[in-house]
Design an enzyme around this catalytic site. Structure first.
Site, PDB file in Angstrom:
ATOM      1  N   TYR B 135       3.333  11.309 114.601  1.00  0.00           N
ATOM      2  CA  TYR B 135       4.142  10.127 114.334  1.00  0.00           C
ATOM      3  C   TYR B 135       5.384  10.470 113.526  1.00  0.00           C
ATOM      4  O   TYR B 135       5.583  11.608 113.120  1.00  0.00           O
ATOM      5  CB  TYR B 135       3.307   9.062 113.639  1.00  0.00           C
ATOM      6  CG  TYR B 135       2.960   9.329 112.186  1.00  0.00           C
ATOM      7  CD1 TYR B 135       2.143  10.388 111.811  1.00  0.00           C
ATOM      8  CD2 TYR B 135       3.435   8.484 111.178  1.00  0.00           C
ATOM      9  CE1 TYR B 135       1.820  10.610 110.482  1.00  0.00           C
ATOM     10  CE2 TYR B 135       3.109   8.696 109.844  1.00  0.00           C
ATOM     11  CZ  TYR B 135       2.297   9.758 109.500  1.00  0.00           C
ATOM     12  OH  TYR B 135       1.982   9.979 108.189  1.00  0.00           O
ATOM     13  N   ASP B 137       7.158  10.180 110.193  1.00  0.00           N
ATOM     14  CA  ASP B 137       6.925   9.866 108.788  1.00  0.00           C
ATOM     15  C   ASP B 137       8.271   9.969 108.077  1.00  0.00           C
ATOM     16  O   ASP B 137       8.794  11.064 107.901  1.00  0.00           O
ATOM     17  CB  ASP B 137       5.911  10.840 108.186  1.00  0.00           C
ATOM     18  CG  ASP B 137       5.478  10.412 106.795  1.00  0.00           C
ATOM     19  OD1 ASP B 137       5.906   9.328 106.344  1.00  0.00           O
ATOM     20  OD2 ASP B 137       4.714  11.152 106.149  1.00  0.00           O
ATOM     21  N   SER B 144      -0.794  14.925 111.926  1.00  0.00           N
ATOM     22  CA  SER B 144      -1.949  14.834 111.026  1.00  0.00           C
ATOM     23  C   SER B 144      -3.170  15.246 111.830  1.00  0.00           C
ATOM     24  O   SER B 144      -3.507  14.603 112.831  1.00  0.00           O
ATOM     25  CB  SER B 144      -2.137  13.416 110.511  1.00  0.00           C
ATOM     26  OG  SER B 144      -1.029  13.026 109.748  1.00  0.00           O
TER      27      SER B 144
END
Lengths: 67, 550
Positions: B135, B137, B144
């Site tokens: 994603y 960030d 992650s």
């Protein structure tokens, strides 16, 4: 004290660290020669893949802060 | 003792539920000044396009949303919650980020601004078929990893993230419209900005947070000698010439705190367990460097897991570092490793001496618990202890050996080679370039990966295992349920998070949220048969909700 005997006995002064060794010894060659040769080969290899304009690249590598 | 930490995992050693987060540095050589958030979304989108081609049952699914229900970034482990009004916007990681038209315009430059209907909406989040999250960030693409139970798997599924990043870079390199975009597994631009590579460890709630602070601080101040990635330049803006052990050290300004993007603390108190909150906390470690060296990365997770076991057992070394923040900086700035830090009791210890104290305590606890035994041990602790001891021994006297796996030392050797051959001063741009390009994720460009290819930087992980981990989740945590749900029902998963999978059954308006708040449930052993027996989502959900296997 625990671990005292493990203390580093050979502090390196990075400003004077001109003796460079990289562990890629060629069999049969003396260690020093092999290491010097290894470093030279390695740097030659890196030279070939480094971005061409170091100054410009480093200046342009600007990141935003993250976590 | 930690019998309630991780039921099923042996206590006292290196086994523990853990995971990594890697924020990649991002650079578009042909579009200097491009908006980093937009570029990051292009990386996510590029990977999404690749996995869509893979088809259902293969890997990730595009567009799987994130379920923000259980995100609590403002809850502090010390017992309070920061109000949203007091928080910095960066801290509000529990709401979906929105990419604005302005940001897109900034990225593309004035020539081609049009968010018309043909353009794909910016993709900010993916849940992958291997159980990971990919994603945007803030202004970096972040991978992650799925939850794993041991440091070797932590290494493998973190490397899978590097492979994901590389795949996106390759795709964008061939994309004349959007690319090229390059990614770097590092933590700073050397000009003042830092971005993290975090570790997460599951810890029983019953361990008082104060004991975690006391037990971890001296360890974190000194572990950089083993797992630092090295950095050219001193100070946050890198304006003082020189070389230091850690990428991250200079960006830490507090001992304990909630923030992760400013006044960064050595101990982060974010209390967002992503699990049954009464039983667990998730220790969020932000002080580490991103590692390309396998051994450094492995030891980062392995030794920290051992120290957490020490703290849980009440056996951590009883030492307290005076003024840990300057101590962290000082040890990072001393590549000779002779610098000492002062303890509260007046003693002065080198970083290596502190590490030896932790090693000896961990070795003793492991021996007492039998987890490091060659036969009948837990299969992981012995190797962590062996490699930790070797690293401390080598750093204390055999630097040639250490330079084959200690990342900051391997990088320093290359830089010293340049300094020696070409007579470069530390401020020379070529050394800055070597530092950045060290972590380029492309094997032909990344200097660390070039070293690894010629055998000068040790590798631990089997490339086949890493390739498998790009696609498959670990079998022994809830990541298996998450990943398999996405693989088996690519269009049936509305969103997911660490502790939930939200299904959208066909022919139904109701979403079905399945909580996965026990990290060691939802494993292959517990849910494998269910997936095998029910290829259709309706049957799967009926069986799942009837039986509650997860």
């Amino acid at each position: 004290m625990a671990g005292q005997e493990h203390k580093s006995t050979q502090p390196r002064d990075e400003e004077e660290a001109v003796e460079v060794e990289v562990p890629t010894p060629a069999p049969g060659a003396s260690q020093d020669q092999a290491n010097t040769q290894g470093v030279d080969d390695l740097l030659d290899e890196i030279d070939n893949v480094l971005e061409t304009n170091a100054e410009e690249f480093v200046r342009g590598f600007v990141q935003k802060g993250g976590q | 003792m930690s019998s309630d930490t991780s039921p099923g995992l042996a206590a006292g050693g290196a086994l523990r539920v853990m995971g990594s987060e890697t924020e990649f540095g991002i650079h578009a050589p042909s579009a200097p000044g491009a908006n980093a958030t937009y570029l990051s979304s292009q990386v996510i989108a590029a990977y999404s396009r690749l996995t869509r081609g893979r088809g259902g049952g293969g890997g990730a699914e595009a567009g799987t949303g994130w379920d923000y229900t259980d995100e609590t970034p403002l809850r502090d482990a010390r017992g309070w919650t920061v109000s949203r009004g007091q928080a910095h916007p960066d801290q509000l990681t529990d709401i979906e980020p929105v990419l604005t038209a302005e940001a897109v315009a900034l990225a593309h430059g004035p020539a081609e601004i049009e968010l018309d209907g043909d353009q794909e909406p910016a993709l900010m989040n993916l849940v992958l078929g291997n159980g990971a999250r990919l994603y945007v960030d803030h202004a970096h693409p972040e991978y992650s990893s799925p939850e794993v139970t041991n440091p070797r798997d932590a290494l493998v599924w973190d490397l899978a993230g590097d492979a994901v990043a590389l795949a996106a870079v390759r795709a964008l390199a061939e994309d004349r419209e959007r690319g090229p975009v390059n990614l770097y597994k590092n933590n700073t631009d050397g000009k003042g900005a830092s971005y993290g590579s975090h570790e997460n460890y599951l810890v029983p709630r019953s361990v008082p947070f104060g004991e975690l602070i006391a037990g971890l601080t001296p360890f974190f101040v000194s572990r950089q000698l083993v797992c630092g990635a090295g950095r050219v330049g001193l100070g946050q803006d890198g304006s003082r010439p020189g070389y230091q052990v850690s990428q991250r050290a200079d960006y830490f300004e507090a001992e304990v705190g909630l923030e992760t993007t400013m006044r960064r603390p050595i101990i982060n108190t974010r209390d967002e367990p992503h699990a049954v909150a009464d039983k667990y906390r998730r220790l969020h470690v932000i002080v580490g460097d991103a590692n390309v060296s396998h051994v450094a990365n492995y030891l980062k997770f392995g030794t920290t897991a051992l120290v957490l076991s020490l703290i849980e057992a009440g056996k951590a070394p009883q030492i307290e570092v005076h003024d840990p923040v300057p101590a962290l900086h000082r040890l990072s700035h001393d590549t000779g490793m002779t610098e000492t830090v002062r303890l509260i009791d007046g003693r002065r210890l080198t970083g290596l001496e502190i590490q030896w104290m932790y090693f000896e305590a961990a070795a003793k606890l492991a021996a007492d618990q039998g987890v490091a035994a060659e036969h009948g041990g837990d299969g992981h602790t012995a190797e962590v202890l062996r490699r930790w001891e070797a690293a401390l021994t080598d750093l204390g006297g055999n630097l040639d050996a250490a330079a084959t796996y200690v990342e900051w030392l391997a990088k320093l050797r290359v830089l010293d080679g340049y300094r020696s051959r070409d007579g470069l001063a530390w401020g020379d741009a070529r050394l800055g370039l070597v530092d950045i390009q060290w972590s380029d994720v492309r094997p032909e460009r990344g200097i660390a990966l070039r070293l690894a290819a010629r055998g000068a930087l040790e590798t631990m992980a089997d490339p086949a295992a890493v390739a498998a981990a790009v696609v498959e989740p670990p079998e022994d945590t809830r990541a298996w349920f998450r990943g398999k749900s996405i693989q088996h029902f690519p269009r049936g998963v509305a969103s997911a998070s660490w502790d939930s999978v939200v299904f959208a059954p066909p022919n139904s308006y109701r979403l079905q949220r399945v909580p996965t708040r026990e990290p060691l449930r939802g494993t292959k052993a517990l849910t494998g048969a269910l997936f095998a027996e029910h290829p259709d989502l309706e049957g799967f959900l009926a069986a799942l909700l009837g039986e509650r296997h997860t």
